[in-house]
Design a protein around this motif. Structure first.
Motif, short mmCIF file in Angstrom:
data_model
loop_
_atom_site.label_atom_id
_atom_site.label_comp_id
_atom_site.label_asym_id
_atom_site.label_seq_id
_atom_site.Cartn_x
_atom_site.Cartn_y
_atom_site.Cartn_z
N PHE A 24 67.18 -23.93 -53.18
CA PHE A 24 66.92 -25.16 -53.92
C PHE A 24 67.65 -25.14 -55.25
O PHE A 24 68.24 -26.15 -55.66
N GLN A 306 67.62 -35.40 -50.89
CA GLN A 306 67.07 -34.52 -51.94
C GLN A 306 65.62 -34.88 -52.24
O GLN A 306 64.79 -34.00 -52.53
N VAL A 310 62.43 -32.37 -52.21
CA VAL A 310 61.55 -32.14 -53.36
C VAL A 310 60.10 -32.49 -53.01
O VAL A 310 59.17 -31.79 -53.41
N HIS A 344 62.25 -35.24 -59.80
CA HIS A 344 62.91 -35.84 -58.63
C HIS A 344 64.29 -36.36 -59.02
O HIS A 344 65.28 -36.13 -58.31
N TYR A 347 67.09 -33.80 -59.83
CA TYR A 347 67.51 -33.02 -58.66
C TYR A 347 68.35 -33.89 -57.71
O TYR A 347 69.35 -33.42 -57.15
N SER A 351 73.01 -33.78 -57.36
CA SER A 351 73.74 -33.74 -56.09
C SER A 351 74.78 -34.85 -56.04
O SER A 351 75.88 -34.65 -55.50
N PHE A 402 63.68 -24.50 -62.19
CA PHE A 402 64.19 -25.68 -61.49
C PHE A 402 65.06 -26.52 -62.43
O PHE A 402 66.19 -26.90 -62.08
N VAL A 406 69.37 -27.01 -62.66
CA VAL A 406 70.09 -28.28 -62.67
C VAL A 406 71.07 -28.31 -63.84
O VAL A 406 72.22 -28.77 -63.69
#
Length: 579
Positions: A24, A306, A310, A344, A347, A351, A402, A406
């Motif tokens: 992740f 994604q 999540v 959310h 993340y 991408s 997390f 990112v």
């Protein structure tokens, strides 16, 4: 799947392996990692289904033809004994998750909806019938009629020759046929099958249903089927195939992840102003409007999957402990967001940043500017949101990992170098959006506003406004014309006629005309949000760009106490004395 077996075994416990969380953090999750997420989702749906069955049994007197929920449960159990994979596949179908969430809220008293509870609970019988039909298990069950049709999730739709939109029918499945009895008539159930599509490229296969039939495909209440015609379906398949070719060639890790996760694509009409969407209840389901290119199609797939990841992750681990009040600025949303919404967003959009960073060098000429614009915009937005989250209290250790991951992925994309005037346009777009959000949702402290208004009226000095924002979510006032014009310029359509008014003047580079136009709007309507934000951009005012809600509030307060300040002079006073 018997109730006795569930009671004897007790609830299972799922623990996310560290290697899956590490994947992740770096981006795409392997097919082995997705298998753990699917296992967790399957267990959660089984648990919810048992809760629904138990709660519905207490309400049998209100369920009419669907009072015997145990009958549906027994059919599922029988199918599971013969082919457990069929039950798993049907129960994990994305629209089943939407139906299950709604049915649970119905029986637990947490929903007010025009759909009758008995019809919603009847979805349990439709679920069992779908498993029986697919598993070749004989059964006879009542099934709901919704919008004049019997819909079996992952199987298809049988249209009844009746004008009754809601009711029930009797479905009998044997080794040789499936028949439906409804409104006094019995006929073979010739289901319009779901549109299954498969594509294999470079060692990666995607299997997906283009879901235009299921009543719960839209992530909400039951809606009528809206099947694609042959030409439309050909276009969706063409774009999916081209997108899959692009993903396997340039983004093989995303392709592996999608191959293990994606279950349905829900086609939306072109009238829907939705690039793509997903739901926490519909793991593996993605709704999207028609796309102009395979590249945009691929972007939508990568982005929305994604959210499915999540959502599944949050069912297994905690990333945040604390208040989930919507109070934070998400640069991609017009409304305040809670912490989980921010997580959310960063993340999903990191991408997108990585996707367009890779595409910038290979995008066809028609998409080259779009690639640079999307990369620049999303990079700016993710960076701003990451900085916000790193200052939030209540992140768990995993939550901080997390967010930090990112940030690391964003840094790995390198500096943002955009061609021509695109960098300035992206900055204007992000500044305008943040300004509108602040004017709409941030409420300055009344005492601070009064003190600043007194300072203005007495020819004193302004002072910087510090402290946490007091966010009060307000109803949306619709889109922004200035934002839309700036986006059109960023996308290379600046030769089009933008019309008249200060927004058009600003986009054309006529700052003086824009300032005069915005000032006139404010004199006529001092509360006008967009005019204050546009004035800040036209003037290059630091105060109006950072805290437009304060400048506007002081203007209104000073007006109530005396003569209305000239908005341009007031902005200059703030910039001069508060900097």
């Amino acid at each position: 799947m018997t109730s006795g077996d569930a009671a004897a075994a007790g609830p299972g416990t799922h623990r996310l392996p560290r290697f899956v969380f590490d994947q992740f953090l770096t981006g795409a999750v392997s097919s082995a990692g997705i298998a753990f997420l699917r296992k967790g989702q399957y267990s959660l749906r089984r648990l919810k289904l048992r809760v629904l069955a138990d709660a519905a049994a207490e309400l049998a007197h209100r369920l009419g033809p669907f009072a015997d929920v145990d009958a549906a449960w027994r059919v599922l159990a029988e199918v599971e004994r013969s082919d457990a994979a069929v039950v798993e596949d049907v129960l994990l179908y994305p629209s089943v998750g939407v139906w299950l969430s709604r049915a649970l809220r119905h029986v637990l008293g947490g929903i007010e909806d025009p759909t009758p509870m008995w019809s919603e609970v009847g979805g349990f019988h439709a679920l069992a019938a779908a498993a029986a039909v697919r598993g070749g298990v004989p059964c006879e069950l009542a099934v709901p009629v919704v919008h004049g049709s019997v819909a079996l999730p992952s199987v298809g739709l049988f249209r009844l020759s009746t004008g009754f939109p809601v009711g029930h029918a009797r479905l009998r499945n044997t080794a040789s046929e499936t028949v439906v009895t409804a409104f006094g008539s019995t006929s073979p159930a010739r289901f319009e099958p779901v549109k299954r599509y498969s594509e294999h490229r470079r060692g990666h296969r995607v299997r997906v249903v283009f879901d235009d039939l299921d009543p719960y495909r839209g992530f909400g209440g039951p809606k009528a089927a809206d099947p694609l015609d042959d030409n439309e379906y050909d276009q969706w398949r063409k774009l999916m195939g081209e997108a899959w070719d692009l993903l396997t060639a340039h983004h093989p890790r995303w392709a592996e992840e999608l191959s293990a996760t994606l279950a349905t694509v829900i086609p939306l009409s072109a009238e829907h102003d939705v690039f793509a969407a997903s739901s926490s209840a519909a793991f593996g389901g993605i709704a999207m409007s028609p796309k102009r290119s395979a590249t945009e199609f691929a972007e939508a797939l990568v982005h929305e999957v994604q959210h499915s990841k999540v959502n599944a992750l949050l069912d297994l681990v905690d990333l945040h402990h604390g208040d989930e009040t919507p109070r934070y600025y998400a640069p991609w949303r017009d409304d305040p967001r809670p912490v989980v919404g921010m997580l959310h967003g960063i993340y999903a959009f990191i991408s997108v940043v990585e996707f367009w960073n890779a595409q910038r060098g290979s995008a066809p000429p028609a998409l080259a500017r779009r690639a640079h614009y999307a990369f620049g915009l999303r990079t700016h937005q993710v960076g701003q949101a990451v900085r916000t989250l790193l200052a939030v209290e209540g992140l768990t250790g995993l939550g901080r990992e997390f967010v930090t991951a990112v940030a690391d992925r964003l840094a790995a994309c390198g500096p943002v170098e955009l061609p021509g005037e695109l960098a300035a346009t992206v900055e204007a777009i992000t500044t305008e959006h943040r300004g509108r959000w602040r004017v709409r949702h941030v409420r300055p402290e009344p005492a601070v506003v009064a003190e600043l208004a007194d300072a203005w009226l007495s020819a004193g000095s302004a002072f910087p406004v510090v402290g946490p924002d007091h966010v009060v979510p307000a109803p949306s006032s619709g889109g922004s014309r200035l934002g839309e014009l700036l986006k059109r310029r960023a996308m290379g359509t600046d030769r089009l006629d933008f019309g008249d008014g200060p927004d058009s003047a600003l986009v054309r580079g006529d700052r003086r005309g824009a300032v005069e136009g915005y000032a006139a709007l404010i004199r006529a309507a001092p509360h006008e949000e967009a005019a204050w934000v546009g004035l800040g951009l036209a003037l290059g005012s630091t105060a109006l760009r950072r805290t437009p809600e304060v400048v506007r509030a002081v203007h209104l307060a000073a007006t109530r106490s005396g003569a209305a300040p000239d908005p341009v002079e007031l902005a200059a006073w703030f910039d001069r004395t508060a900097s």
